[in-house]
Scaffold this motif. Structure first.
Motif, short mmCIF file in Angstrom:
data_model
loop_
_atom_site.label_atom_id
_atom_site.label_comp_id
_atom_site.label_asym_id
_atom_site.label_seq_id
_atom_site.Cartn_x
_atom_site.Cartn_y
_atom_site.Cartn_z
N GLN A 72 -13.18 76.92 39.62
CA GLN A 72 -13.13 76.50 41.02
C GLN A 72 -12.71 77.65 41.92
O GLN A 72 -11.78 78.41 41.60
N ALA A 73 -13.38 77.81 43.04
CA ALA A 73 -13.06 78.88 43.98
C ALA A 73 -11.78 78.55 44.75
O ALA A 73 -11.59 77.41 45.19
N ILE A 74 -10.92 79.55 44.88
CA ILE A 74 -9.65 79.39 45.59
C ILE A 74 -9.59 80.47 46.67
O ILE A 74 -9.79 81.65 46.36
N PRO A 75 -9.33 80.12 47.92
CA PRO A 75 -9.31 81.14 49.00
C PRO A 75 -8.25 82.21 48.75
O PRO A 75 -7.14 81.92 48.28
N PHE A 76 -8.61 83.44 49.04
CA PHE A 76 -7.71 84.59 48.92
C PHE A 76 -7.58 85.22 50.30
O PHE A 76 -8.58 85.62 50.90
N TYR A 77 -6.34 85.31 50.79
CA TYR A 77 -6.11 85.82 52.13
C TYR A 77 -5.37 87.15 52.08
O TYR A 77 -4.52 87.38 51.21
N VAL A 78 -5.71 88.03 53.01
CA VAL A 78 -4.93 89.23 53.25
C VAL A 78 -4.14 89.00 54.54
O VAL A 78 -4.70 88.54 55.54
N GLN A 107 -12.57 87.39 45.35
CA GLN A 107 -12.91 86.09 44.76
C GLN A 107 -12.31 85.99 43.37
O GLN A 107 -12.61 86.81 42.50
N PHE A 108 -11.46 84.98 43.19
CA PHE A 108 -10.80 84.75 41.92
C PHE A 108 -10.98 83.30 41.50
O PHE A 108 -10.11 82.46 41.74
N PRO A 109 -12.13 82.94 40.92
CA PRO A 109 -12.29 81.56 40.42
C PRO A 109 -11.23 81.26 39.37
O PRO A 109 -10.82 82.13 38.59
N PHE A 110 -10.79 80.02 39.34
CA PHE A 110 -9.69 79.63 38.47
C PHE A 110 -10.02 79.89 36.99
O PHE A 110 -11.03 79.42 36.47
#
Length: 585
Positions: A31-37, A85-88
């Motif tokens: 599952q895709a999880i949002p990654f914020y800077v 992008q770091f899918p679980f």
């Protein structure tokens, strides 16, 4: 009624802030999880932060900001959705983020940032990740070499379907040297590895605590050492005052019964019984300070209670800012009630002016500090500059909630307050005050009154300053509650003692003096803040200095009012008690 009102406020605050802290994040494999800077800035200046893309990193095609809460905005967060992008639970190596060319000006910006040890904050599943953007080799000080991190290896710990921890493997970071070329072609890559763990999701923020067991033990021992020292000193002070009072009562009783003309003339605090309850000058300002002080006591107690409930967790100070604003607005009725109550007891008649002073005496300097700091931050294009919408939002909360509650509290305090109930009748004309030695005057009293409470809390101040103005995480709220209780007790004891000594010198002007003595600890706190800035921290620059010294000034003003109220109220109880037991003419 007061207790039920405060309990209702705490329950409401727990509901508001606890709902976000207790939610669980469950994900499916892949599952895709949002990654914020989020922010970047020099490591030595925690307040000096800028948006991530002020440095020439490759930007996403569409800039999308994270939905930010009020407390996070006040903290200066400016999170942007990144192309990471770091899918679980999906592992990969050397995944390309982007490839682009750095011009000479871009290379120079990176060099300057690396030279000032810029670090970046990123957010994944509400967990913070911190990383420097590069490193510098200063083997040759005249010709330092700058290296930019172009590959970041991320490590994830998970428990079943929940993320527990995120870290960057510093041993496998890859760098590229920033030379004096006209342009450099740069490839930014990253990797991900996942490790299973049994650590509970509900306790995952404990992994971000920076206290090791040995440091925690030393911390507790230091606090307990201060606690027992303060107990001994205050106990000794209390016993000494009680014995002196016993002798005074015995002497005054003998004076009343003795009719021998050769008996020595009386002296001491009994002689000012006709002036000791003479109300102080500037009654309106005094009443406003007193009412606000009770409000601040409730705010600090409420925040500490919420902290013990586990509402605030490391690296999320935004919740505490929000809690402070909400509690300030909801407890405004307490300041209005207490201010109007004592103002009526002192025979005040300017009720509208009393309410306005109570509502604005702290808010006005706070707004001035915010505007000054915000102006400097806007000039520096820093993310700590508050948006005008946020400022209007906070002012609206105060205007629509805080100010009306102050008015309601003022009306209730005026109507339901009883009489002052002074045990001695005040004479028509004030008694002449004899000359007082310099070492018993107010400046020396301030030094004596402030030093003992400060000595009880200065160890804890170091950890608090490291948390607020550094990168440490403060989580030992049980210790903080204990230290706050110690501070209140010591302030009350030392102020009562100095009030007794002042009355013994036949000086009846104890009202303002007891308030000032109670709040005098802030003089030492501000001096310590200067020492911390110069000798302990590595902060520098106009932006950081402006934020540090102006906000420390407003914090000291906050605690001056709070501790001053404690000092005056404890002295008032003491003075009423001793004159109630005195047979006066």
């Amino acid at each position: 009624m007061k207790v039920s009102y405060i309990i209702s406020i705490l329950i409401l605050a727990v509901y508001i802030f606890g709902s976000n802290a207790s939610k669980n994040h469950h994900y499916l494999d892949g599952q895709a999880i949002p990654f914020y800077v989020n922010n970047i800035g020099p490591y030595s200046n925690p307040t000096e932060t800028y948006e991530f893309y002020t440095l020439p990193f490759c930007k996403p095609k569409d800039i999308s900001y994270k939905k930010t809460k009020l407390g996070e905005i006040l903290q200066g967060d400016a999170a942007v959705l990144s192309d990471y992008q770091f899918p679980f639970k999906k592992e990969f190596k050397d995944k390309l983020l982007c490839e682009y060319t750095l011009k000479k000006d871009d290379i120079q910006k990176f060099k300057e940032a690396i030279g000032e040890y810029y670090y970046a904050e990123m957010i994944y599943d509400d967990l913070p990740i911190f990383s420097f953007i590069g490193t510098v080799d200063e083997t040759d000080p005249k010709n330092p070499k700058y290296y930019l991190y172009h590959h970041l290896p991320f490590e994830f710990d998970y428990n079943k379907d929940q993320i527990i921890k995120i870290n960057i493997d510093t041993e496998h970071i890859k760098v590229i040297e920033l030379s004096d070329q006209e342009e450099i072609t740069l490839q930014l890559t990253y990797s991900a590895t996942w490790h299973e763990t049994d650590f509970q999701f509900s306790k995952r923020m404990e992994l971000y605590e920076e206290f090791f067991p040995k440091e925690l033990e030393i911390h507790w021992l230091s606090v307990m050492n201060s606690f027992f020292l303060v107990v001994l000193l205050t106990g000794f002070l209390a016993i000494m005052i009680m014995r002196i009072l016993k002798n005074d009562y015995s002497r005054y009783s003998k004076t009343d019964e003795e009719e021998d003309s050769d008996y020595q003339e009386d002296y001491g605090w009994k002689l000012v019984h006709g002036d000791v309850f003479r109300f102080p000058p500037h009654k309106n300002i005094f009443s406003a300070f007193y009412g606000i002080g009770w409000q601040f006591i409730c705010i600090v107690s409420g925040i500490l209670a919420l902290a013990l409930f586990g509402i605030f967790y490391p690296n999320n100070g935004g919740n505490m800012y929000t809690a402070g604003i909400v509690l300030y607005a909801l407890t405004s009725c307490i300041s209005g009630y207490q201010s109007a109550k004592i103002y009526k007891n002192m025979g005040g008649t300017k009720w509208a002016w009393n309410i306005v002073l109570t509502a604005t005496l702290f808010v006005t300097p706070l707004i001035m500090v915010v505007l000054l700091s915000n102006t400097v931050a806007v000039t520096w294009h820093s993310t700590v500059a508050l948006p005008i919408v946020t400022i209007i939002e906070v002012l609206t909360i105060w205007l629509l909630v805080g100010f009306p509650l102050t008015v309601i509290g003022g009306i209730a305090g005026r109507r339901f307050s009883g009489n002052f109930d002074a045990p001695c009748r005040t004479k028509n004309f004030p008694r002449e005050i004899p000359p007082i030695p310099w070492y018993r005057r107010l400046p020396c009293q301030i030094l004596m009154a402030g030093f003992l409470p400060f000595s009880a809390i200065y160890i804890e101040l170091f950890y608090i300053f490291n948390s607020v103005w550094g990168h440490s995480s403060y989580t030992l709220y049980g210790i903080l509650c204990l230290v706050f209780i110690i501070l209140i007790i010591v302030t009350a004891c030392i102020t009562v003692a100095l009030t007794y000594f002042q009355l013994s010198m036949e000086d009846h002007r104890w009202w303002w003096v007891s308030f000032i003595n109670g709040g005098s600890t802030v003089v030492f706190i501000y001096l310590y803040s200067i020492y911390y800035y110069v000798y302990i921290s590595h902060m520098y620059g106009l932006l950081q200095a402006t934020f540090y010294f102006t906000y420390m000034l407003i914090v000291c003003f906050f605690f001056f009012i709070l501790l001053g109220t404690v000092g005056f109220y404890s002295s008032l109880i003491f003075v009423k008690r001793i004159y109630k037991n005195l047979k006066s003419d």
